[in-house]
Design a protein around this motif. Structure first.
Motif, mmCIF file in Angstrom:
data_model
loop_
_atom_site.group_PDB
_atom_site.id
_atom_site.type_symbol
_atom_site.label_atom_id
_atom_site.label_comp_id
_atom_site.label_asym_id
_atom_site.label_seq_id
_atom_site.Cartn_x
_atom_site.Cartn_y
_atom_site.Cartn_z
ATOM 1 N N ASP A 240 0.562 -1.546 0.028
ATOM 2 C CA ASP A 240 0.232 -0.182 -0.043
ATOM 3 C C ASP A 240 0.799 1.452 0.263
ATOM 4 O OD1 ASP A 240 -2.552 -2.063 -0.225
ATOM 5 O OD2 ASP A 240 -2.451 -1.519 2.211
ATOM 6 N N THR A 241 1.694 1.208 0.368
ATOM 7 C CA THR A 241 2.926 2.328 1.234
ATOM 8 C C THR A 241 3.641 2.522 -0.185
ATOM 9 O OG1 THR A 241 3.017 2.262 3.182
ATOM 10 C CG2 THR A 241 5.168 3.320 2.838
ATOM 11 N N LEU A 242 4.289 2.148 -0.913
ATOM 12 C CA LEU A 242 5.056 1.889 -2.372
ATOM 13 C C LEU A 242 3.724 2.080 -3.276
ATOM 14 C CD1 LEU A 242 7.115 1.160 -4.459
ATOM 15 C CD2 LEU A 242 6.116 -1.632 -4.373
ATOM 16 N N ASP A 243 2.561 1.884 -3.473
ATOM 17 C CA ASP A 243 1.574 2.464 -4.997
ATOM 18 C C ASP A 243 1.592 4.268 -4.378
ATOM 19 O OD1 ASP A 243 0.871 0.540 -5.813
ATOM 20 O OD2 ASP A 243 -0.708 -0.055 -4.284
ATOM 21 N N ALA A 244 1.751 4.208 -2.814
ATOM 22 C CA ALA A 244 0.702 6.241 -2.449
ATOM 23 C C ALA A 244 2.485 6.088 -2.762
ATOM 24 C CB ALA A 244 0.682 6.098 -1.316
ATOM 25 N N ASP A 245 3.510 5.304 -2.072
ATOM 26 C CA ASP A 245 5.074 7.150 -2.667
ATOM 27 C C ASP A 245 5.465 7.115 -3.664
ATOM 28 O OD1 ASP A 245 5.746 7.135 -0.212
ATOM 29 O OD2 ASP A 245 6.477 5.080 -0.101
ATOM 30 N N LEU A 246 4.285 6.188 -4.735
ATOM 31 C CA LEU A 246 4.545 6.012 -6.443
ATOM 32 C C LEU A 246 3.671 6.803 -6.895
ATOM 33 C CD1 LEU A 246 6.072 2.946 -7.576
ATOM 34 C CD2 LEU A 246 7.305 4.592 -7.285
#
Length: 380
Positions: A240-246
């Motif tokens: 989830d964090t990777l999606d948001a950061d990208l």
């Protein structure tokens, strides 16, 4: 892969205090023979020959007099990177060409390539007007901006395929989607890194973490998939964090400060990424998908070069001929490791032997040397 970025101190009156605190010496009276700004990087100091210089095209003549490998940055006041030069070994001298507008900046040396580094406040002087670029240079920058945005936009759906598989706990589907999700990032990594705060969240390896930094991003999930062989609640949260950061990266791409010298230096930086992470097998140490990243880095470097080629051809035709030759040689060599030229299915890097890795390394070095001269060629 960048950890914490450095902040810029803007008040001119604080130079002496900053020097005393950080060990950064100001050698205002020193002058390079070619008008360049001399930067002497040491393990405990970052000596800069000029604290003020005219805006426009500048050259840093860098010498590492320390015992550690270092890197040198020119930073905007808001921590974005104007340009950088990495992996400067002890005793080495390197040149860095950049284009800067009038304003406050910081030249930073980072011995050991970790931590906050040692910084020196500098100012580019002028009336605020920027010299008009040639139509060829404007066209190159505009086309590169479109390319970078396109790569970022195309990355998000590929990443979602990967992160959806992680959230479902489907290890095999996540493995299959992993390398493809990284291609757009790897092609345009210098632009992503220029923002400073995103790269450490999404692309850091475990041994690159700063003190107190939580490990998130692609490589944390890579380890879970190939070494730990499990996807639990923590991994799903990281997805989830990777999606948001990208998504934040995609939103920022359009604000990047792009110049011909940024493009040229970024192309060289991508080759440095190959030399220090992909050829060694350190980048994708669990999945061994290094050759996918390798190819994407080369493609990104070649895109910058091809867009700058009309300018470089006028100024240094011999350099262009050599770059054409070396890009072709490296791409031909990489083609040995995939099924067909339209495929990103590459040989697992753990199956590439020492002799073949040496051949790849030699081809990268043969390209990196002339590519390091591209920035100077586009400002002549």
């Amino acid at each position: 892969m960048r950890p914490v970025r450095l902040s810029v101190v803007t008040a001119a009156a604080t130079v002496a205090a900053l020097t005393a605190v950080t060990g950064c010496a100001d050698k205002s009276d020193a002058k390079g023979d070619n008008g360049a700004i001399e930067v002497v990087a040491k393990d405990d100091a970052c000596e800069v020959s000029k604290k003020e210089f005219p805006a426009g095209h500048i050259q840093l003549d860098i010498e590492n007099k320390g015992a550690k490998v270092t890197e040198v940055y020119i930073l905007f006041p808001d921590d974005r990177i104007v340009t950088e030069l990495e992996n400067i070994g002890p005793g080495l001298k390197r040149e860095l060409t950049a284009e800067v507008k009038p304003g406050d900046y910081e030249i930073a040396c980072k011995p050991g390539m970790k931590g906050d580094g040692i910084r020196q406040k500098v100012k580019a002087t002028g009336d605020g007007k920027v010299a008009k670029r040639s139509p060829e240079k404007d066209a190159a920058v505009a086309a590169y901006r479109t390319y970078v945005q396109q790569q970022a936009d195309e990355t998000l759906p590929k990443v979602k395929v990967f992160t959806d598989a992680v959230r479902k706990g489907d290890i095999e589907a996540a493995k299959k989607a992993y390398a493809d999700s990284r291609i757009g990032w790897e092609r345009t990594e210098p632009v992503a890194e220029s923002f400073g705060d995103i790269d450490p969240k999404v692309d850091v390896r475990e041994d690159g973490l700063e003190k107190g930094q939580k490990w998130t991003g692609w490589h944390r999930l890579e380890k879970a998939l190939w070494q730990d062989k499990k996807l639990g609640a923590e991994e799903k949260a990281i997805a989830d964090t990777l999606d948001a950061d990208l998504a934040a990266w995609v939103d920022k791409v359009g604000t990047a400060e792009l110049t011909p010298t940024f493009m040229a230096n970024g192309a060289k930086e991508l080759l440095d990424e190959v030399a220090t992470g992909k050829v060694t097998g350190e980048e994708e140490r669990y999945s061994h998908t290094d050759l996918v990243d390798f190819k994407a880095n080369v493609e990104g470097a070649q895109k910058s070069y091809e867009l700058l080629k009309p300018v470089a051809s006028k100024n240094d035709p011999k350099l262009v001929a050599e770059l054409d030759k070396q890009f072709a040689a490296l791409n031909t060599l990489l083609d040995k490791y995939r099924e067909d030229k339209s495929s990103y299915e590459f040989t697992s890097y753990d199956k590439v032997g020492k002799a073949d890795r040496k051949e790849l390394s030699d081809a990268v070095n043969a390209l990196a040397e002339p590519l390091s001269k591209l920035a100077a060629a586009v400002v002549k």
